[in-house]
Design a protein around this motif. Structure first.
Motif, PDB file in Angstrom:
ATOM      1  N   ASN A 115      12.380   5.531  -0.639  1.00 29.78           N
ATOM      2  CA  ASN A 115      11.460   4.429  -0.901  1.00 29.78           C
ATOM      3  C   ASN A 115      11.264   3.561   0.336  1.00 29.78           C
ATOM      4  OD1 ASN A 115       9.932   2.579  -2.740  1.00 29.78           O
ATOM      5  ND2 ASN A 115      11.607   1.197  -2.202  1.00 29.78           N
ATOM      6  N   CYS A 149       7.693   2.999   2.236  1.00 26.32           N
ATOM      7  CA  CYS A 149       7.138   1.652   2.378  1.00 26.32           C
ATOM      8  C   CYS A 149       6.958   1.237   3.825  1.00 26.32           C
ATOM      9  CB  CYS A 149       8.028   0.638   1.661  1.00 26.32           C
ATOM     10  SG  CYS A 149       7.996   0.745  -0.138  1.00 26.32           S
ATOM     11  N   ARG A 199       0.345   7.039  -1.302  1.00 29.31           N
ATOM     12  CA  ARG A 199       0.136   6.352  -2.555  1.00 29.31           C
ATOM     13  C   ARG A 199       1.477   6.274  -3.282  1.00 29.31           C
ATOM     14  NH1 ARG A 199      -5.295   9.417  -4.828  1.00 29.31           N
ATOM     15  NH2 ARG A 199      -6.530   9.249  -2.921  1.00 29.31           N
ATOM     16  N   VAL A 200       1.529   5.499  -4.334  1.00 24.06           N
ATOM     17  CA  VAL A 200       2.781   5.418  -5.080  1.00 24.06           C
ATOM     18  C   VAL A 200       3.107   6.777  -5.684  1.00 24.06           C
ATOM     19  CG1 VAL A 200       2.537   2.971  -5.565  1.00 24.06           C
ATOM     20  CG2 VAL A 200       1.590   4.644  -7.177  1.00 24.06           C
ATOM     21  N   LEU A 244      12.026   1.572  -9.706  1.00 24.69           N
ATOM     22  CA  LEU A 244      10.576   1.414  -9.625  1.00 24.69           C
ATOM     23  C   LEU A 244       9.936   2.609  -8.942  1.00 24.69           C
ATOM     24  CD1 LEU A 244      10.311  -2.328  -8.499  1.00 24.69           C
ATOM     25  CD2 LEU A 244       9.992  -1.399 -10.801  1.00 24.69           C
ATOM     26  N   THR A 294       6.290   1.043  -3.813  1.00 23.46           N
ATOM     27  CA  THR A 294       5.786  -0.222  -4.337  1.00 23.46           C
ATOM     28  C   THR A 294       6.498  -1.433  -3.741  1.00 23.46           C
ATOM     29  OG1 THR A 294       7.257   0.031  -6.253  1.00 23.46           O
ATOM     30  CG2 THR A 294       4.981   0.754  -6.521  1.00 23.46           C
ATOM     31  N   VAL A 295       7.829  -1.448  -3.779  1.00 22.23           N
ATOM     32  CA  VAL A 295       8.613  -2.581  -3.282  1.00 22.23           C
ATOM     33  C   VAL A 295       9.709  -2.043  -2.356  1.00 22.23           C
ATOM     34  CG1 VAL A 295      10.076  -4.529  -3.910  1.00 22.23           C
ATOM     35  CG2 VAL A 295       8.205  -3.839  -5.428  1.00 22.23           C
TER      36      VAL A 295
END
Length: 263
Positions: free
Chosen positions: A123, A127, A134-135, A177, A181-182
């Motif tokens: 992740n 990021c 994309r996610v 998640l 995204t985060v």
């Protein structure tokens, strides 16, 4: 050496008008790309005491290239590693994301770290990428070879189904998640003891989502289809499951991985 295209793919190419050679060539290139980036020839395999069988269908609408992917192999410590994921969207952008994320996770997994740590690293990598994907959703599952057990983590992915003594149930999802995204998202590890004859089904959302029904109805249909099955191989298990479910829609990819604990 290039592999021959499957009969279904050849049939799809046949309907492309011959007057538009560029469109035909583009379609063929996309289908070959799909073959190159997914281990589609891996339909059945044995990973120690685990029997594995896979079914994969690209979306039948559009160009047939999507973002679903999977992997099944032995980890550095001898455990069976099963990974399944879904990059949002379709087409070459989703396929490119699938390649990047799948290869990154495959490289990270040689460290032998827990599934939750691998998703945390992946992740952060996604990021911080200069060209972020994309996610994506993913589930990373590690199956112990000594005493059969599942250690797994997930990033916004549908929970696997466990069939034990004929009873089917969803595994409780550890928190996590969607990837991308985060940057500071945390991924937790879950543990499930298994027994000889148990069957696990991992899948992407194309198996349960339909435009004309709620997602909960899709989950109920999946559990009903899995209930009571005690096949002697993972291949028999996944075939029986799919025979009892509605056919996948044309709009989304579908990937199903069945894992059976051998006696």
């Amino acid at each position: 050496m290039c592999q021959a295209l499957p009969a279904r793919c050849r049939a799809e190419l046949a309907v492309v008008p011959t007057r538009d050679n560029s469109e035909r060539e583009c379609c063929e290139a996309m289908l070959r790309l799909q073959q190159a980036i997914l281990p589609t020839s891996l339909r059945r395999c044995c990973l120690g005491q685990y029997d594995v069988s896979v079914r994969y269908w690209p979306a039948r609408s559009g160009n047939g290239v999507g973002g679903d992917w999977y992997d099944a192999r032995l980890g550095p410590d001898g455990s069976a590693v099963v990974v399944i994921g879904d990059v949002a969207g379709h087409g070459l952008c989703a396929a490119a994301g699938m390649i990047r994320i799948g290869n990154a996770l495959r490289g990270l997994s040689v460290t032998g770290q827990p599934a939750s740590t691998l998703l945390d690293w992946l992740n952060r990598l996604i990021c911080s990428d200069e060209s972020p994907e994309r996610v994506a959703s993913a589930a990373v599952c590690m199956l112990d070879q000594g005493r059969p057990a599942l250690r797994w983590a997930q990033a916004g992915h549908p929970p696997p189904v466990l069939v034990s003594c004929g009873t089917a149930r969803l595994l409780a999802r550890p928190s996590g998640l969607l990837l991308g995204t985060v940057p500071t998202a945390e991924y937790h590890l879950a543990y499930e003891e298994l027994a000889a004859g148990d069957i696990l089904f991992f899948y992407t959302d194309g198996l349960i989502e339909r435009r004309d029904r709620d997602i909960d109805e899709g989950i109920i249909a999946l559990l009903t289809a899995a209930q009571g099955h005690c096949g002697e191989t993972a291949d028999e298990a996944v075939e029986a499951l799919l025979d009892r479910l509605d056919q996948p829609t044309a709009e989304d990819d579908v990937c199903v991985v069945a894992v059976r604990v051998r006696p």
